[in-house]
Design a protein around this motif. Structure first.
Motif, PDB file in Angstrom:
ATOM      1  N   GLN A  19       0.820  -1.215   0.000  1.00  0.00           N
ATOM      2  CA  GLN A  19       0.000   0.000   0.000  1.00  0.00           C
ATOM      3  C   GLN A  19       0.857   1.270   0.000  1.00  0.00           C
ATOM      4  O   GLN A  19       0.410   2.323  -0.445  1.00  0.00           O
ATOM      5  N   SER A  20       2.086   1.183   0.531  1.00  0.00           N
ATOM      6  CA  SER A  20       2.981   2.341   0.596  1.00  0.00           C
ATOM      7  C   SER A  20       4.354   1.966   0.052  1.00  0.00           C
ATOM      8  O   SER A  20       5.322   1.848   0.797  1.00  0.00           O
ATOM      9  N   MET A  44       7.833   6.354  -0.208  1.00  0.00           N
ATOM     10  CA  MET A  44       7.590   7.311   0.868  1.00  0.00           C
ATOM     11  C   MET A  44       8.741   8.295   0.987  1.00  0.00           C
ATOM     12  O   MET A  44       9.884   7.985   0.660  1.00  0.00           O
ATOM     13  N   GLN A 100       7.362  11.029   5.729  1.00  0.00           N
ATOM     14  CA  GLN A 100       6.347   9.985   5.851  1.00  0.00           C
ATOM     15  C   GLN A 100       6.879   8.768   6.600  1.00  0.00           C
ATOM     16  O   GLN A 100       6.188   8.190   7.440  1.00  0.00           O
ATOM     17  N   LYS A 146       5.557   7.168  10.142  1.00  0.00           N
ATOM     18  CA  LYS A 146       5.111   5.775  10.162  1.00  0.00           C
ATOM     19  C   LYS A 146       5.917   4.921  11.133  1.00  0.00           C
ATOM     20  O   LYS A 146       5.365   4.022  11.779  1.00  0.00           O
ATOM     21  N   ARG A 188      11.191  10.669  -2.857  1.00  0.00           N
ATOM     22  CA  ARG A 188      10.337   9.522  -2.532  1.00  0.00           C
ATOM     23  C   ARG A 188      11.141   8.229  -2.687  1.00  0.00           C
ATOM     24  O   ARG A 188      11.511   7.851  -3.796  1.00  0.00           O
TER      25      ARG A 188
END
Length: 290
Positions: free
Chosen positions: A61-62, A65, A69, A73, A101
């Motif tokens: 889902q991720s 990042m 982020q 998390k 990212r």
């Protein structure tokens, strides 16, 4: 439906941290704070642990990042995340195409490959599953227990039987899966009671068992019958059957299962046609552990 809730910790617990970390997570808020349990241990490499926390933060889902982020998390500081990513990038395990990212790189696969090729159970299971799939045209898996989840260590799939894409390394909750219930049923009593005292029985479908007392009874029956059949408790339309894999000492070290589409595969079919094949495969796999 009466949902049993036995803990106050958040459900988003990082699944693949070492089992020693799991108890600490029960009262903490982030993966990083679980490392506080090892404060003062001169042999514990905090920097390595932080790197593993960062790696495990990436999910389907991720997959990408930013440092910010990842900091949120994991609970690690931005500086700590930056150092972890710098090291992982230098070693080829992570990178950022746009400079901001980050994502994991294919070199990560060497770590899982090392496990599957060096682990006797995993390497022995794969050809057995492939042979069964070729003969029976069904999907088979082998898994072990890690904390509150099962982890797939071998798998063959002839068709997509679940909404999620299962593969080696995938994790599912133990309480509502056939493989998980096999592994729970053969836990030592003290470990099982500890599990039942803390597990959060989330109803994934209307069929999911959410009562600890009922789950305890189901596990007792599974141990008596020698197999577990789970009927659409994790996902509507999914039916699965599992049996234990024993070590030479008589301890259950893994489980092997068949999963299929409920409308196509009846409970009677599973118990009469497929159960003998699963038991034979489990016995064959046990031989490799001697």
């Amino acid at each position: 439906m009466n949902v049993t809730t036995r803990r106050s910790a958040p459900s988003a617990m990082p699944a693949s941290l070492p089992s020693a970390v799991a108890p600490a997570l029960a009262s903490k808020q982030t993966p990083a704070s679980a490392l506080d349990a090892f404060a003062g241990d001169p042999n514990f490499m905090t920097s390595l642990a932080r790197g593993l926390v960062v790696i495990q933060a990436f999910t389907q889902q991720s997959p990408q990042m930013t440092i910010s982020q990842l900091s949120v998390k994991t609970g690690l500081s931005r500086a700590a995340v930056r150092r972890c990513l710098y090291t992982l990038t230098k070693l080829g395990f992570a990178g950022a195409e746009d400079g901001t990212r980050y994502s994991l790189r294919p070199r990560m696969l060497t770590l899982s490959h090392t496990y599957t090729t060096s682990n006797t159970l995993s390497s022995a299971a794969q050809p057995i599953l492939e042979r069964m799939s070729a003969a029976l045209h069904e999907s088979f898996s082998v898994a072990t227990l890690d904390g509150e989840d099962i982890v797939y260590i071998a798998r063959t799939s002839v068709s997509r039987v679940m909404a999620v894409d299962l593969h080696i390394g995938s994790r599912l909750p133990a309480y509502c899966t056939s493989m998980g219930r096999i592994l729970l049923a053969w836990l030592p009593v003290d470990q099982l009671e500890q599990y039942l005292a803390t597990v959060n029985l989330i109803p994934h479908t209307t069929r999911t068992v959410t009562s600890v007392d009922k789950l305890r009874l189901i596990l007792r029956n599974i141990r008596r019958n020698g197999y577990a059949l789970c009927d659409q408790e994790y996902e509507v339309g999914l039916r699965s059957l599992a049996v234990p894999v024993y070590s030479p000492s008589g301890r259950v070290v893994a489980t092997i299962n068949l999963s299929g589409n409920a409308p196509r595969m009846s409970v009677f079919d599973m118990q009469t046609r497929f159960l003998p094949h699963l038991r034979n495969a489990a016995n064959e796999l046990s031989v490799f552990l001697r």
